[in-house]
Enzyme design. Structure first.
Site, PDB file in Angstrom:
ATOM      1  N   LYS A  67       0.791  -1.237   0.000  1.00  0.00           N
ATOM      2  CA  LYS A  67       0.000   0.000   0.000  1.00  0.00           C
ATOM      3  C   LYS A  67       0.827   1.293   0.000  1.00  0.00           C
ATOM      4  O   LYS A  67       0.535   2.213  -0.778  1.00  0.00           O
ATOM      5  CB  LYS A  67      -0.979  -0.021   1.172  1.00  0.00           C
ATOM      6  CG  LYS A  67      -2.077  -1.082   1.015  1.00  0.00           C
ATOM      7  CD  LYS A  67      -2.866  -1.238   2.308  1.00  0.00           C
ATOM      8  CE  LYS A  67      -4.022  -2.218   2.156  1.00  0.00           C
ATOM      9  NZ  LYS A  67      -4.681  -2.491   3.444  1.00  0.00           N
ATOM     10  N   TYR A 189      -5.581  -4.074  -7.720  1.00  0.00           N
ATOM     11  CA  TYR A 189      -5.263  -4.147  -6.283  1.00  0.00           C
ATOM     12  C   TYR A 189      -4.914  -5.586  -5.891  1.00  0.00           C
ATOM     13  O   TYR A 189      -3.917  -5.832  -5.209  1.00  0.00           O
ATOM     14  CB  TYR A 189      -6.451  -3.611  -5.479  1.00  0.00           C
ATOM     15  CG  TYR A 189      -6.323  -3.797  -3.990  1.00  0.00           C
ATOM     16  CD1 TYR A 189      -5.382  -3.083  -3.253  1.00  0.00           C
ATOM     17  CD2 TYR A 189      -7.144  -4.699  -3.308  1.00  0.00           C
ATOM     18  CE1 TYR A 189      -5.268  -3.261  -1.873  1.00  0.00           C
ATOM     19  CE2 TYR A 189      -7.037  -4.884  -1.938  1.00  0.00           C
ATOM     20  CZ  TYR A 189      -6.090  -4.162  -1.229  1.00  0.00           C
ATOM     21  OH  TYR A 189      -5.980  -4.343   0.129  1.00  0.00           O
TER      22      TYR A 189
END
Ligand code: DON
Length: 431
Positions: A67, A189
């Site tokens: 992230k 993602y």
């Protein structure tokens, strides 16, 4: 020396190997198939030397350790202002997969929780999901110094089990926060979370952040220094989710964990640490990983608020020249010059102005300087002139006054040259 550090890491690893608390992440079925006892630790110095211990070369998936890197890439590619419009920087104190946004702006509160991380993916400018993932993968690989590959089984497993993340992505889409189709963004993602790394790779990624964005292994700058500063800030306050406060207090390093069992921790300017142990505590962080980082920080003094007294050590020497050079005082500065150190130099020289006629400020042994320190030191000469004194600067490398600056007329390449100029000024004023 390297044996000392190596032996220390081996010892600390074996001390923590006895910990068997925690459970494998099983909400992504494929993650529950790994060896629960795997345990790797790696430490990269800021010049790229990597110590490895235990399973430091065993691969696992990045998961949420990805992230901060995607956030950094978004900052790098579209700028902080555009990122801030969609994504906050406030800690939530909530779980990583909380379905939450800011109640007023509807933007995710930070890029470390899933909602923020999915938004960050959508901010990477690209023609489509494959291009977007290619940018992400290339960037992570540049931070590591080798090409990273996907664990296809984990990717498919996460995609199949992704109801929670789909809920988050569709909620963000309904608020107009996501840039792109929610399913396509999610797919990228999942792919970034499924990239395989080792704890050695994590230590290298951490060292790249520690070195303000230069990968010490390849020597290549891969991120802007201001982007790194912001990324590390968010890692510090939000990287360990709802145990961020405990982590900062006890470990004191910007860090990020992932449900694959990895943790990356960064001591700015000094080192990057990578740990792997897949048994997780209730907050989704590796149990052994957290404990080993606590021990390393306590035993090696790695808390980022353990600071040296930089301002005290900046002034290396202050002395008066003898005989016919009486009235000339030399201030020798060394190390890295930041605001506090430069303030001390300027304050000391100004307070002592009654004791000299000419001051020589010698920065030839200083290593690095920031803008605040540069402005202070460059102004010293003008300040002294207002009280009838003179300042002479020894700055052969142009760190205070650039070599092509028109202001270099009272700047010298050596202390001898500055002394000669000060002597001649003293002789002129005596006449
Ligand atoms: O979004 C997910 O569920 C995972 N791919 C990543 C979550 C994660 O690693 C949380 N960190 N501890």
């Amino acid at each position: 020396m390297t044996d000392l550090v190596q032996n220390y890491l081996d010892r600390i690893l074996s001390e923590h190997a006895e910990i068997t608390e925690g459970t494998l992440a099983d909400y992504i079925p494929e993650l529950a198939r790994v060896n629960p006892d795997g345990f790797g630790l790696a430490l990269s110095s800021s010049d790229g030397y990597v110590y490895r211990s235990g399973d430091a070369d065993v691969e696992f998936t990045l998961q949420s350790v990805s992230k901060p890197f995607t956030y950094a890439l978004a900052l790098e590619l579209i700028g902080a202002a555009a990122v801030d419009e969609r994504l906050g920087v406030e800690p939530t104190g909530e779980a990583f997969n909380e379905i939450s946004v800011d109640s007023v702006t509807k933007a995710p509160k930070n890029p470390m929780i899933n909602a923020g991380a999915i938004t960050a993916v959508s901010l990477i400018p690209a023609a489509g999901p494959d291009d977007r993932f290619a940018l992400i993968r290339e960037f992570y690989s540049a931070c590591v110094g080798r090409q990273l590959d996907i664990d296809d089984a984990v990717y498919r497993s996460e995609r199949a089990a992704g109801s929670r993340n789909r809920a988050i992505a569709y909620m963000l889409d309904s608020f107009g926060v996501l840039d792109g189709d929610p399913d396509e963004v999610l797919d990228v993602y999942y792919r970034q979370c499924s990239l395989k790394v080792t704890s050695t790779d994590l230590a290298r990624m951490g060292a790249t952040l520690a070195r303000t964005g230069i990968n010490p292994a390849t020597g290549r700058r891969v991120i802007d220094a201001a982007v790194v500063r912001r990324t590390l800030s968010v890692m510090l306050t939000c990287g360990m989710y709802d145990m961020a406060g405990d982590w900062v207090t006890a470990v004191g390093m910007p860090a990020k964990s992932g449900v694959g069992g990895g943790i990356v921790a960064v001591l700015p300017g000094q080192l990057g640490i990578g740990v792997y142990s897949p048994r997780l505590g209730p907050k989704g962080n590796s149990v052994r990983g957290v404990r080993v980082c606590r021990s390393l920080s306590a035993q090696l003094g790695l808390h980022f608020l353990n600071v040296t007294e930089e301002s005290r050590s900046t002034l290396r020497a202050v002395y008066d020249l003898p005989d016919r050079r009486a009235g000339i005082r030399v201030y020798e500065v060394h190390g890295d010059l930041l605001f506090a150190g430069a303030e001390r130099v300027v304050r000391t020289a100004t307070a002592q102005r009654e004791h000299f006629s000419a001051a020589i400020l010698d920065v030839s042994r200083a290593d690095d300087i920031n803008d605040a320190a540069r402005a202070l030191l460059a102004g010293l000469s003008a300040t002294l002139q207002t009280v009838g004194k003179r300042g002479f600067l020894v700055d052969p490398d142009g760190i205070v006054v650039a070599k092509d600056s028109p202001l270099r007329e009272a700047v010298y390449d050596s202390c001898e040259d500055a002394v000669a100029a000060a002597e001649s000024w003293l002789a002129d004023t005596a006449d």
